[in-house]
Design a protein around this motif. Sequence first.
Motif, PDB file in Angstrom:
ATOM      1  N   GLY A  12       0.790  -1.210   0.000  1.00 47.84           N
ATOM      2  CA  GLY A  12       0.000   0.000   0.000  1.00 47.84           C
ATOM      3  C   GLY A  12       0.827   1.266   0.000  1.00 47.84           C
ATOM      4  O   GLY A  12       0.353   2.335   0.424  1.00 47.84           O
ATOM      5  N   LEU A  13       2.055   1.184  -0.500  1.00 41.79           N
ATOM      6  CA  LEU A  13       2.947   2.342  -0.564  1.00 41.79           C
ATOM      7  C   LEU A  13       2.825   2.993  -1.937  1.00 41.79           C
ATOM      8  O   LEU A  13       3.036   2.345  -2.961  1.00 41.79           O
ATOM      9  CB  LEU A  13       4.395   1.920  -0.311  1.00 41.79           C
ATOM     10  CG  LEU A  13       4.676   1.350   1.092  1.00 41.79           C
ATOM     11  CD1 LEU A  13       6.060   0.717   1.146  1.00 41.79           C
ATOM     12  CD2 LEU A  13       4.536   2.430   2.144  1.00 41.79           C
ATOM     13  N   THR A  14       2.493   4.254  -1.978  1.00 40.14           N
ATOM     14  CA  THR A  14       2.331   4.960  -3.236  1.00 40.14           C
ATOM     15  C   THR A  14       3.693   5.256  -3.856  1.00 40.14           C
ATOM     16  O   THR A  14       4.695   5.417  -3.157  1.00 40.14           O
ATOM     17  CB  THR A  14       1.567   6.271  -3.040  1.00 40.14           C
ATOM     18  OG1 THR A  14       2.259   7.078  -2.082  1.00 40.14           O
ATOM     19  CG2 THR A  14       0.155   6.002  -2.531  1.00 40.14           C
ATOM     20  N   HIS A  15       3.711   5.344  -5.185  1.00 39.91           N
ATOM     21  CA  HIS A  15       4.985   5.598  -5.860  1.00 39.91           C
ATOM     22  C   HIS A  15       4.746   6.287  -7.191  1.00 39.91           C
ATOM     23  O   HIS A  15       3.673   6.185  -7.793  1.00 39.91           O
ATOM     24  CB  HIS A  15       5.761   4.296  -6.069  1.00 39.91           C
ATOM     25  CG  HIS A  15       4.983   3.209  -6.756  1.00 39.91           C
ATOM     26  ND1 HIS A  15       4.922   3.088  -8.135  1.00 39.91           N
ATOM     27  CD2 HIS A  15       4.234   2.193  -6.246  1.00 39.91           C
ATOM     28  CE1 HIS A  15       4.173   2.035  -8.441  1.00 39.91           C
ATOM     29  NE2 HIS A  15       3.737   1.475  -7.323  1.00 39.91           N
ATOM     30  N   ASP A  16       5.737   6.995  -7.628  1.00 38.34           N
ATOM     31  CA  ASP A  16       5.754   7.639  -8.933  1.00 38.34           C
ATOM     32  C   ASP A  16       7.145   7.425  -9.514  1.00 38.34           C
ATOM     33  O   ASP A  16       8.106   7.175  -8.767  1.00 38.34           O
ATOM     34  CB  ASP A  16       5.439   9.128  -8.804  1.00 38.34           C
ATOM     35  CG  ASP A  16       4.963   9.741 -10.113  1.00 38.34           C
ATOM     36  OD1 ASP A  16       4.941   9.019 -11.125  1.00 38.34           O
ATOM     37  OD2 ASP A  16       4.616  10.946 -10.113  1.00 38.34           O
TER      38      ASP A  16
END
Length: 344
Positions: free
Chosen positions: A203-207
Amino acid sequence: MRLNYDPTQAAGNHVLLFYKHYEVDRFVPGDRYLKRIVRPLYNRFHSGPKVNGFGVNFEMLCRGLTEAGYIVHRNDYARARENSDYPVGLVGGPALIDSWRLPNPAILGPTIYDQPGQAPRLFDEPRFRSYICLADWMYDLFETTYRGRCTKWYAGIDAEAWPDLTGQPKDVDFLIYDKVRWDHDQYAETLIEPLRRELDRRGLTHDTIRYLGHDHATFKRQLARSRNLLFLCENETQGIAYQEAMASGLPVLAWDRGYWADPQWRDHLEAPPLASSVPFFSDACGERFVGAEDFAQTLDLFLSRRPAYRPRDYVIQNLNFGRSAALYAETYFAPIAARAALAA
Protein backbone atom coordinates in the motif's frame (compact mmCIF):
# COMPACT_ATOMS: atom_id res chain seq x y z
CA MET A 1 49.80 38.59 -17.48
CA ARG A 2 52.25 36.60 -15.39
CA LEU A 3 50.55 34.47 -12.76
CA ASN A 4 51.86 34.06 -9.22
CA TYR A 5 50.65 31.66 -6.57
CA ASP A 6 50.41 32.46 -2.87
CA PRO A 7 49.91 29.22 -0.88
CA THR A 8 48.79 31.15 2.20
CA GLN A 9 45.48 32.26 0.71
CA ALA A 10 42.99 31.33 -1.98
CA ALA A 11 41.98 34.90 -2.82
CA GLY A 12 43.86 36.08 -5.89
CA ASN A 13 45.17 32.65 -6.84
CA HIS A 14 44.47 31.73 -10.45
CA VAL A 15 43.16 28.41 -11.76
CA LEU A 16 43.27 27.74 -15.50
CA LEU A 17 40.63 25.21 -16.51
CA PHE A 18 40.00 23.79 -19.96
CA TYR A 19 36.88 21.95 -21.02
CA LYS A 20 35.77 20.34 -24.26
CA HIS A 21 32.32 18.81 -24.64
CA TYR A 22 32.47 15.00 -24.66
CA GLU A 23 31.44 13.70 -28.08
CA VAL A 24 31.06 10.25 -29.56
CA ASP A 25 29.68 8.95 -32.82
CA ARG A 26 26.41 7.32 -31.83
CA PHE A 27 24.82 5.91 -34.98
CA VAL A 28 27.25 6.34 -37.89
CA PRO A 29 30.91 7.44 -38.09
CA GLY A 30 31.15 11.23 -37.96
CA ASP A 31 27.63 11.95 -36.72
CA ARG A 32 29.09 13.89 -33.78
CA TYR A 33 29.81 16.72 -36.23
CA LEU A 34 26.16 16.81 -37.31
CA LYS A 35 25.13 16.97 -33.64
CA ARG A 36 27.22 20.14 -33.24
CA ILE A 37 25.02 21.79 -35.87
CA VAL A 38 21.62 20.64 -34.62
CA ARG A 39 22.33 20.87 -30.86
CA PRO A 40 21.54 24.62 -30.54
CA LEU A 41 18.16 24.14 -32.23
CA TYR A 42 17.41 21.09 -30.10
CA ASN A 43 18.30 22.93 -26.90
CA ARG A 44 16.05 25.82 -27.82
CA PHE A 45 12.90 23.71 -28.02
CA HIS A 46 13.69 20.84 -25.65
CA SER A 47 12.93 21.34 -21.95
CA GLY A 48 15.01 18.45 -20.60
CA PRO A 49 18.61 18.52 -19.34
CA LYS A 50 21.03 20.25 -21.71
CA VAL A 51 24.32 19.64 -19.88
CA ASN A 52 25.75 16.13 -19.57
CA GLY A 53 27.60 14.76 -16.57
CA PHE A 54 30.93 16.00 -17.93
CA GLY A 55 29.59 19.54 -18.19
CA VAL A 56 27.94 19.38 -14.76
CA ASN A 57 31.22 18.39 -13.13
CA PHE A 58 33.04 21.21 -14.89
CA GLU A 59 30.47 23.83 -13.87
CA MET A 60 30.43 22.66 -10.26
CA LEU A 61 34.22 22.63 -10.13
CA CYS A 62 34.32 26.21 -11.40
CA ARG A 63 31.68 27.29 -8.93
CA GLY A 64 33.33 25.64 -5.93
CA LEU A 65 36.70 27.20 -6.72
CA THR A 66 35.16 30.64 -7.33
CA GLU A 67 33.23 30.56 -4.06
CA ALA A 68 36.45 29.63 -2.27
CA GLY A 69 38.11 32.78 -3.64
CA TYR A 70 40.09 31.45 -6.58
CA ILE A 71 40.09 33.29 -9.91
CA VAL A 72 38.98 30.75 -12.50
CA HIS A 73 39.90 31.19 -16.16
CA ARG A 74 37.97 29.06 -18.65
CA ASN A 75 39.61 27.89 -21.88
CA ASP A 76 42.08 30.80 -21.79
CA TYR A 77 44.75 29.39 -24.09
CA ALA A 78 46.56 32.70 -24.42
CA ARG A 79 47.04 33.00 -20.66
CA ALA A 80 48.26 29.42 -20.45
CA ARG A 81 50.80 30.03 -23.22
CA GLU A 82 52.06 33.13 -21.46
CA ASN A 83 52.50 31.13 -18.24
CA SER A 84 53.88 27.88 -19.63
CA ASP A 85 55.16 26.68 -16.24
CA TYR A 86 51.82 27.33 -14.52
CA PRO A 87 49.48 24.34 -14.03
CA VAL A 88 46.28 23.80 -15.98
CA GLY A 89 43.28 21.56 -15.34
CA LEU A 90 41.85 19.53 -18.23
CA VAL A 91 38.22 18.45 -17.74
CA GLY A 92 36.01 16.65 -20.22
CA GLY A 93 36.39 13.89 -22.77
CA PRO A 94 39.41 12.28 -24.46
CA ALA A 95 39.25 14.75 -27.36
CA LEU A 96 40.68 17.43 -25.09
CA ILE A 97 43.70 15.27 -24.27
CA ASP A 98 44.19 14.21 -27.89
CA SER A 99 44.38 17.81 -29.08
CA TRP A 100 46.36 19.26 -26.15
CA ARG A 101 49.58 20.93 -27.28
CA LEU A 102 50.56 23.38 -24.52
CA PRO A 103 53.59 22.55 -22.31
CA ASN A 104 51.96 23.43 -18.95
CA PRO A 105 51.92 20.81 -16.19
CA ALA A 106 48.42 19.38 -16.46
CA ILE A 107 45.96 17.97 -13.93
CA LEU A 108 43.60 15.56 -15.70
CA GLY A 109 39.98 15.03 -14.82
CA PRO A 110 37.49 14.47 -13.61
CA THR A 111 35.71 12.67 -16.46
CA ILE A 112 38.40 12.07 -19.05
CA TYR A 113 38.31 8.30 -19.51
CA ASP A 114 35.79 5.68 -18.44
CA GLN A 115 38.56 3.32 -17.39
CA PRO A 116 42.36 3.35 -17.60
CA GLY A 117 42.60 0.69 -20.29
CA GLN A 118 41.61 3.37 -22.78
CA ALA A 119 44.97 5.11 -22.21
CA PRO A 120 47.30 2.82 -20.23
CA ARG A 121 50.42 4.83 -21.16
CA LEU A 122 48.87 8.19 -20.30
CA PHE A 123 51.54 9.21 -17.81
CA ASP A 124 54.39 8.48 -20.16
CA GLU A 125 53.69 12.08 -21.14
CA PRO A 126 55.69 14.18 -18.62
CA ARG A 127 53.31 17.16 -18.81
CA PHE A 128 50.54 15.10 -17.22
CA ARG A 129 50.88 15.07 -13.44
CA SER A 130 47.73 13.78 -11.69
CA TYR A 131 44.41 12.12 -12.47
CA ILE A 132 41.29 13.25 -10.60
CA CYS A 133 38.82 10.50 -9.65
CA LEU A 134 35.33 10.90 -8.25
CA ALA A 135 34.14 7.77 -6.46
CA ASP A 136 36.32 5.53 -4.30
CA TRP A 137 35.65 2.65 -6.68
CA MET A 138 36.91 4.76 -9.60
CA TYR A 139 40.03 5.68 -7.65
CA ASP A 140 40.72 1.99 -6.97
CA LEU A 141 40.16 1.12 -10.64
CA PHE A 142 42.42 3.83 -12.05
CA GLU A 143 45.12 3.25 -9.45
CA THR A 144 45.64 -0.24 -10.86
CA THR A 145 47.19 1.45 -13.92
CA TYR A 146 48.02 5.02 -12.87
CA ARG A 147 49.77 4.06 -9.64
CA GLY A 148 50.52 7.00 -7.40
CA ARG A 149 48.96 9.50 -9.82
CA CYS A 150 45.32 9.40 -8.72
CA THR A 151 43.64 11.77 -6.29
CA LYS A 152 40.06 11.97 -5.02
CA TRP A 153 37.56 14.74 -5.59
CA TYR A 154 33.80 15.30 -5.59
CA ALA A 155 31.49 17.94 -7.07
CA GLY A 156 29.90 20.03 -4.34
CA ILE A 157 26.13 19.94 -3.84
CA ASP A 158 24.34 23.27 -3.39
CA ALA A 159 22.27 22.78 -0.24
CA GLU A 160 20.61 26.19 -0.74
CA ALA A 161 19.52 25.43 -4.29
CA TRP A 162 18.21 22.07 -3.05
CA PRO A 163 16.57 23.06 0.26
CA ASP A 164 15.04 20.84 2.91
CA LEU A 165 11.63 19.73 1.62
CA THR A 166 10.61 17.52 4.51
CA GLY A 167 8.00 20.05 5.62
CA GLN A 168 6.16 19.98 2.28
CA PRO A 169 2.82 18.10 1.94
CA LYS A 170 3.63 14.56 0.81
CA ASP A 171 1.39 12.27 -1.22
CA VAL A 172 4.01 9.90 -2.70
CA ASP A 173 5.81 7.38 -0.51
CA PHE A 174 8.56 6.57 -3.02
CA LEU A 175 9.82 8.53 -5.99
CA ILE A 176 11.42 5.90 -8.23
CA TYR A 177 14.39 7.38 -10.09
CA ASP A 178 14.97 5.08 -13.07
CA LYS A 179 18.50 5.51 -14.37
CA VAL A 180 19.01 1.97 -15.61
CA ARG A 181 21.13 2.50 -18.73
CA TRP A 182 21.96 -0.95 -20.10
CA ASP A 183 19.47 -3.73 -20.90
CA HIS A 184 16.60 -1.56 -19.68
CA ASP A 185 13.87 -3.80 -21.08
CA GLN A 186 15.30 -6.78 -19.23
CA TYR A 187 15.58 -4.90 -15.94
CA ALA A 188 12.11 -3.43 -16.36
CA GLU A 189 10.82 -7.00 -16.21
CA THR A 190 13.18 -8.53 -13.64
CA LEU A 191 13.79 -5.57 -11.31
CA ILE A 192 11.63 -2.47 -11.74
CA GLU A 193 8.22 -4.13 -12.02
CA PRO A 194 8.82 -6.56 -9.11
CA LEU A 195 9.80 -3.59 -6.95
CA ARG A 196 6.65 -1.72 -7.93
CA ARG A 197 4.53 -4.78 -7.15
CA GLU A 198 6.11 -5.03 -3.70
CA LEU A 199 5.34 -1.38 -3.00
CA ASP A 200 1.77 -1.90 -4.22
CA ARG A 201 1.39 -4.97 -2.02
CA ARG A 202 2.25 -2.87 1.01
CA GLY A 203 0.00 0.00 0.00
CA LEU A 204 2.95 2.34 -0.56
CA THR A 205 2.33 4.96 -3.24
CA HIS A 206 4.98 5.60 -5.86
CA ASP A 207 5.75 7.64 -8.93
CA THR A 208 8.56 7.21 -11.48
CA ILE A 209 10.92 9.67 -13.09
CA ARG A 210 13.20 8.56 -15.92
CA TYR A 211 16.76 9.76 -16.31
CA LEU A 212 17.06 12.45 -19.02
CA GLY A 213 13.27 12.71 -19.13
CA HIS A 214 12.99 15.71 -16.81
CA ASP A 215 14.44 19.09 -15.94
CA HIS A 216 15.44 20.51 -12.55
CA ALA A 217 12.09 22.20 -11.97
CA THR A 218 10.20 18.95 -12.55
CA PHE A 219 12.59 17.01 -10.33
CA LYS A 220 12.18 19.53 -7.50
CA ARG A 221 8.39 19.34 -7.74
CA GLN A 222 8.56 15.57 -7.56
CA LEU A 223 10.92 15.66 -4.59
CA ALA A 224 8.61 18.06 -2.76
CA ARG A 225 5.75 15.53 -3.06
CA SER A 226 7.82 12.48 -2.08
CA ARG A 227 8.87 11.00 1.25
CA ASN A 228 11.67 8.76 -0.05
CA LEU A 229 13.77 8.09 -3.14
CA LEU A 230 14.08 4.62 -4.67
CA PHE A 231 17.24 4.99 -6.75
CA LEU A 232 17.81 2.52 -9.59
CA CYS A 233 21.13 2.78 -11.40
CA GLU A 234 23.82 0.22 -12.19
CA ASN A 235 26.72 2.41 -11.02
CA GLU A 236 27.63 6.05 -10.52
CA THR A 237 30.88 7.99 -10.46
CA GLN A 238 29.16 10.53 -8.21
CA GLY A 239 25.38 10.45 -8.58
CA ILE A 240 24.29 14.09 -8.48
CA ALA A 241 20.55 13.32 -8.66
CA TYR A 242 20.37 11.09 -5.60
CA GLN A 243 22.53 13.57 -3.68
CA GLU A 244 20.18 16.42 -4.63
CA ALA A 245 17.36 14.29 -3.27
CA MET A 246 19.30 13.72 -0.04
CA ALA A 247 19.93 17.47 0.25
CA SER A 248 16.16 17.88 -0.05
CA GLY A 249 15.73 15.59 2.95
CA LEU A 250 14.71 12.36 1.21
CA PRO A 251 16.24 9.13 2.53
CA VAL A 252 17.43 6.85 -0.27
CA LEU A 253 16.76 3.18 -0.87
CA ALA A 254 19.30 2.26 -3.54
CA TRP A 255 19.82 -0.68 -5.86
CA ASP A 256 23.55 -1.31 -5.48
CA ARG A 257 24.58 -4.57 -7.09
CA GLY A 258 28.28 -3.87 -6.65
CA TYR A 259 29.99 -3.94 -10.05
CA TRP A 260 30.55 -1.76 -13.12
CA ALA A 261 27.88 -2.32 -15.74
CA ASP A 262 29.35 -0.69 -18.84
CA PRO A 263 29.98 -3.54 -21.30
CA GLN A 264 33.24 -1.94 -22.44
CA TRP A 265 34.99 -3.52 -19.44
CA ARG A 266 35.33 -6.61 -21.63
CA ASP A 267 37.71 -4.72 -23.93
CA HIS A 268 40.35 -4.25 -21.23
CA LEU A 269 39.53 -6.31 -18.13
CA GLU A 270 39.04 -9.95 -17.24
CA ALA A 271 36.05 -9.27 -14.97
CA PRO A 272 33.80 -6.28 -14.27
CA PRO A 273 35.42 -4.11 -11.58
CA LEU A 274 33.77 -3.36 -8.28
CA ALA A 275 31.54 -0.29 -8.38
CA SER A 276 28.68 1.36 -6.51
CA SER A 277 25.51 3.18 -7.53
CA VAL A 278 25.71 5.35 -4.39
CA PRO A 279 29.44 5.99 -3.91
CA PHE A 280 28.90 8.83 -1.42
CA PHE A 281 26.64 7.29 1.20
CA SER A 282 26.40 6.23 4.85
CA ASP A 283 23.94 4.77 7.34
CA ALA A 284 22.58 8.30 7.77
CA CYS A 285 21.36 8.32 4.16
CA GLY A 286 19.30 5.15 3.83
CA GLU A 287 19.81 1.54 2.77
CA ARG A 288 21.11 -0.49 -0.19
CA PHE A 289 19.88 -3.73 -1.73
CA VAL A 290 21.52 -6.01 -4.29
CA GLY A 291 18.52 -7.16 -6.32
CA ALA A 292 14.80 -7.88 -6.40
CA GLU A 293 15.36 -10.95 -4.22
CA ASP A 294 16.44 -8.94 -1.17
CA PHE A 295 14.32 -5.84 -1.78
CA ALA A 296 11.46 -6.78 0.56
CA GLN A 297 13.80 -7.48 3.49
CA THR A 298 15.75 -4.28 2.91
CA LEU A 299 12.50 -2.31 2.57
CA ASP A 300 11.47 -3.59 6.03
CA LEU A 301 14.77 -2.36 7.43
CA PHE A 302 14.49 0.98 5.61
CA LEU A 303 10.98 1.67 6.91
CA SER A 304 11.91 0.73 10.47
CA ARG A 305 14.96 3.00 10.47
CA ARG A 306 13.48 5.83 8.48
CA PRO A 307 12.94 8.28 11.39
CA ALA A 308 16.66 8.15 12.19
CA TYR A 309 17.99 8.98 8.71
CA ARG A 310 19.59 12.40 8.24
CA PRO A 311 20.49 12.55 4.53
CA ARG A 312 20.63 16.34 4.33
CA ASP A 313 23.12 16.49 7.19
CA TYR A 314 25.32 14.03 5.32
CA VAL A 315 25.32 16.22 2.20
CA ILE A 316 26.09 19.39 4.14
CA GLN A 317 28.94 17.74 6.05
CA ASN A 318 30.46 15.59 3.31
CA LEU A 319 29.57 17.10 -0.07
CA ASN A 320 29.99 20.83 0.51
CA PHE A 321 31.62 23.25 -1.93
CA GLY A 322 34.36 24.32 0.48
CA ARG A 323 35.89 20.89 0.84
CA SER A 324 35.40 20.21 -2.87
CA ALA A 325 37.45 23.30 -3.76
CA ALA A 326 40.16 22.46 -1.22
CA LEU A 327 40.58 18.93 -2.59
CA TYR A 328 41.00 20.15 -6.15
CA ALA A 329 43.27 23.06 -5.24
CA GLU A 330 45.61 20.77 -3.29
CA THR A 331 46.16 18.63 -6.39
CA TYR A 332 46.16 21.53 -8.86
CA PHE A 333 48.88 23.52 -7.10
CA ALA A 334 51.03 20.47 -6.29
CA PRO A 335 53.37 21.08 -9.30
CA ILE A 336 54.12 24.59 -8.03
CA ALA A 337 54.69 23.31 -4.50
CA ALA A 338 57.03 20.60 -5.82
CA ARG A 339 58.99 23.13 -7.86
CA ALA A 340 59.31 25.46 -4.86
CA ALA A 341 60.56 22.58 -2.70
CA LEU A 342 63.25 21.72 -5.25
CA ALA A 343 64.34 25.35 -5.43
CA ALA A 344 64.65 25.52 -1.66
